[in-house]
Design a protein around this motif. Structure first.
Motif, mmCIF file in Angstrom:
data_model
loop_
_atom_site.group_PDB
_atom_site.id
_atom_site.type_symbol
_atom_site.label_atom_id
_atom_site.label_comp_id
_atom_site.label_asym_id
_atom_site.label_seq_id
_atom_site.Cartn_x
_atom_site.Cartn_y
_atom_site.Cartn_z
ATOM 1 N N ASP A 35 11.088 -18.287 70.966
ATOM 2 C CA ASP A 35 9.552 -18.329 71.463
ATOM 3 C C ASP A 35 9.465 -18.659 72.952
ATOM 4 O OD1 ASP A 35 8.819 -17.577 68.967
ATOM 5 O OD2 ASP A 35 8.046 -19.702 68.274
ATOM 6 N N GLY A 36 10.145 -19.690 73.364
ATOM 7 C CA GLY A 36 10.076 -19.824 74.999
ATOM 8 C C GLY A 36 10.335 -18.437 75.686
ATOM 9 N N LEU A 37 11.514 -17.874 75.295
ATOM 10 C CA LEU A 37 11.921 -16.767 76.100
ATOM 11 C C LEU A 37 10.912 -15.698 76.013
ATOM 12 C CD1 LEU A 37 14.060 -15.518 77.735
ATOM 13 C CD2 LEU A 37 15.331 -14.519 75.616
ATOM 14 N N LEU A 38 10.301 -15.488 74.844
ATOM 15 C CA LEU A 38 9.350 -14.331 74.509
ATOM 16 C C LEU A 38 8.198 -14.810 75.680
ATOM 17 C CD1 LEU A 38 9.149 -13.550 70.872
ATOM 18 C CD2 LEU A 38 9.966 -12.163 72.792
ATOM 19 N N ASN A 39 7.952 -16.230 75.557
ATOM 20 C CA ASN A 39 6.587 -16.403 76.319
ATOM 21 C C ASN A 39 6.870 -16.130 77.940
ATOM 22 O OD1 ASN A 39 5.188 -17.389 74.040
ATOM 23 N ND2 ASN A 39 5.785 -19.462 74.289
ATOM 24 N N SER A 40 8.036 -16.389 78.405
ATOM 25 C CA SER A 40 8.471 -16.396 79.845
ATOM 26 C C SER A 40 8.163 -14.709 80.071
ATOM 27 C CB SER A 40 9.838 -16.841 80.013
ATOM 28 O OG SER A 40 10.254 -16.556 81.183
ATOM 29 N N TYR A 41 8.978 -14.025 79.193
ATOM 30 C CA TYR A 41 8.686 -12.647 79.761
ATOM 31 C C TYR A 41 7.254 -12.144 79.521
ATOM 32 C CZ TYR A 41 13.757 -11.746 79.660
ATOM 33 O OH TYR A 41 15.086 -11.459 80.112
ATOM 34 N N SER A 42 6.598 -12.605 78.409
ATOM 35 C CA SER A 42 5.202 -12.209 78.479
ATOM 36 C C SER A 42 4.251 -12.847 79.653
ATOM 37 C CB SER A 42 4.587 -12.790 77.085
ATOM 38 O OG SER A 42 5.047 -12.260 76.028
ATOM 39 N N GLN A 43 4.633 -13.961 80.198
ATOM 40 C CA GLN A 43 3.859 -14.322 81.188
ATOM 41 C C GLN A 43 4.073 -13.648 82.465
ATOM 42 O OE1 GLN A 43 1.644 -16.829 81.108
ATOM 43 N NE2 GLN A 43 1.364 -16.672 83.331
ATOM 44 N N ARG A 44 5.196 -13.090 82.451
ATOM 45 C CA ARG A 44 5.780 -12.260 83.876
ATOM 46 C C ARG A 44 4.882 -10.963 83.688
ATOM 47 N NH1 ARG A 44 12.031 -12.571 83.539
ATOM 48 N NH2 ARG A 44 12.047 -14.392 83.026
ATOM 49 N N ILE A 45 4.827 -10.458 82.705
ATOM 50 C CA ILE A 45 3.885 -9.181 82.319
ATOM 51 C C ILE A 45 2.470 -9.446 82.630
ATOM 52 C CG2 ILE A 45 3.211 -7.531 80.655
ATOM 53 C CD1 ILE A 45 5.903 -7.769 79.454
ATOM 54 N N ALA A 46 2.040 -10.513 82.261
ATOM 55 C CA ALA A 46 0.493 -11.023 82.616
ATOM 56 C C ALA A 46 0.374 -11.324 83.913
ATOM 57 C CB ALA A 46 0.137 -12.355 81.680
ATOM 58 N N GLU A 47 1.236 -11.709 84.663
ATOM 59 C CA GLU A 47 0.946 -12.004 86.066
ATOM 60 C C GLU A 47 0.823 -10.694 86.923
ATOM 61 O OE1 GLU A 47 4.139 -14.664 86.910
ATOM 62 O OE2 GLU A 47 3.344 -16.386 85.846
ATOM 63 N N LYS A 48 1.869 -9.782 86.450
ATOM 64 C CA LYS A 48 1.883 -8.386 87.143
ATOM 65 C C LYS A 48 0.580 -7.749 86.736
ATOM 66 C CE LYS A 48 6.898 -8.687 87.045
ATOM 67 N NZ LYS A 48 7.058 -9.355 88.257
ATOM 68 N N GLN A 49 0.248 -7.941 85.556
ATOM 69 C CA GLN A 49 -1.077 -7.081 85.109
ATOM 70 C C GLN A 49 -2.458 -7.692 85.926
ATOM 71 O OE1 GLN A 49 -1.091 -4.145 83.172
ATOM 72 N NE2 GLN A 49 -3.185 -4.078 84.385
ATOM 73 N N THR A 50 -2.339 -9.129 85.964
ATOM 74 C CA THR A 50 -3.264 -9.710 86.706
ATOM 75 C C THR A 50 -3.309 -9.340 88.097
ATOM 76 O OG1 THR A 50 -3.421 -11.620 85.395
ATOM 77 C CG2 THR A 50 -4.352 -12.005 87.259
ATOM 78 N N ALA A 51 -2.291 -8.997 88.952
ATOM 79 C CA ALA A 51 -2.385 -8.726 90.265
ATOM 80 C C ALA A 51 -2.823 -7.317 90.385
ATOM 81 C CB ALA A 51 -0.856 -8.975 90.824
ATOM 82 N N ILE A 52 -2.382 -6.532 89.386
ATOM 83 C CA ILE A 52 -2.852 -5.238 89.503
ATOM 84 C C ILE A 52 -4.502 -5.160 89.238
ATOM 85 C CG2 ILE A 52 -3.030 -2.890 88.248
ATOM 86 C CD1 ILE A 52 0.082 -3.293 87.564
ATOM 87 N N ASP A 53 -4.907 -5.964 88.207
ATOM 88 C CA ASP A 53 -6.176 -5.975 87.885
ATOM 89 C C ASP A 53 -7.209 -6.413 89.315
ATOM 90 O OD1 ASP A 53 -5.856 -4.703 85.478
ATOM 91 O OD2 ASP A 53 -5.951 -6.757 84.479
ATOM 92 N N LYS A 54 -6.822 -7.407 89.819
ATOM 93 C CA LYS A 54 -7.526 -8.261 90.975
ATOM 94 C C LYS A 54 -7.438 -6.965 92.106
ATOM 95 C CE LYS A 54 -6.789 -12.988 90.089
ATOM 96 N NZ LYS A 54 -5.797 -14.187 90.564
ATOM 97 N N LEU A 55 -6.341 -6.355 92.412
ATOM 98 C CA LEU A 55 -6.062 -5.409 93.500
ATOM 99 C C LEU A 55 -7.230 -4.291 93.294
ATOM 100 C CD1 LEU A 55 -2.558 -5.128 94.503
ATOM 101 C CD2 LEU A 55 -4.305 -5.927 95.798
ATOM 102 N N THR A 56 -7.258 -3.711 91.876
ATOM 103 C CA THR A 56 -8.385 -2.653 91.576
ATOM 104 C C THR A 56 -9.587 -3.188 91.637
ATOM 105 O OG1 THR A 56 -6.314 -1.700 90.154
ATOM 106 C CG2 THR A 56 -8.653 -1.062 89.668
ATOM 107 N N PHE A 57 -9.822 -4.388 91.496
ATOM 108 C CA PHE A 57 -11.195 -4.862 91.412
ATOM 109 C C PHE A 57 -11.662 -4.681 92.820
ATOM 110 C CE2 PHE A 57 -14.116 -8.263 91.989
ATOM 111 C CZ PHE A 57 -15.026 -8.089 90.977
ATOM 112 N N ALA A 58 -10.829 -5.340 93.835
ATOM 113 C CA ALA A 58 -11.212 -5.301 95.205
ATOM 114 C C ALA A 58 -11.437 -3.880 95.701
ATOM 115 C CB ALA A 58 -10.094 -6.035 95.867
ATOM 116 N N HIS A 59 -10.628 -3.140 95.381
ATOM 117 C CA HIS A 59 -10.877 -1.638 95.772
ATOM 118 C C HIS A 59 -12.274 -1.270 95.247
ATOM 119 C CE1 HIS A 59 -9.581 2.456 96.290
ATOM 120 N NE2 HIS A 59 -10.195 2.963 95.092
#
Length: 96
Positions: A35-59
């Motif tokens: 579960d820890g490995l899945l959470n780690s990989y999921s967290q990386r995905i979430a962080e990247k998606q959050t960065a995309i969403d914030k840039l898109t919001f600012a745009h």
């Protein structure tokens, strides 16, 4: 020009998100995944998606500020419809 700048800045993030998801779903072939490995990989995905969403919001905020007060509600409505369409498109891709 703003659109080109936005896509230029966001493309590496989309590439990174795609790679993170490839790695995440690549775990399917592993015999044992914690579960820890899945959470780690999921967290990386979430962080990247959050960065995309914030840039898109600012745009979108920059674009919105180009419109008059009378035009802004129409733009707001357009953004909401576009986001709903993107969610529907994502859901239909998942169903296939």
């Amino acid at each position: 020009q703003l659109k080109e700048e936005h896509f230029k800045s966001i493309k590496p993030l989309f590439d990174s998100l795609r790679n993170a998801k490839t790695a995440f779903f690549g775990l399917v072939k592993a015999d044992y995944v914690t579960d820890g490995l899945l959470n780690s990989y999921s967290q990386r995905i979430a962080e990247k998606q959050t960065a995309i969403d914030k840039l898109t919001f600012a745009h979108f905020k920059r674009i919105r500020n180009l419109f008059t007060a009378e035009q802004q509600p129409k733009f707001d409505e357009f953004v909401q419809k576009m986001m709903q369409r993107n969610r529907r498109d994502s859901a239909s891709k998942k169903e296939k």
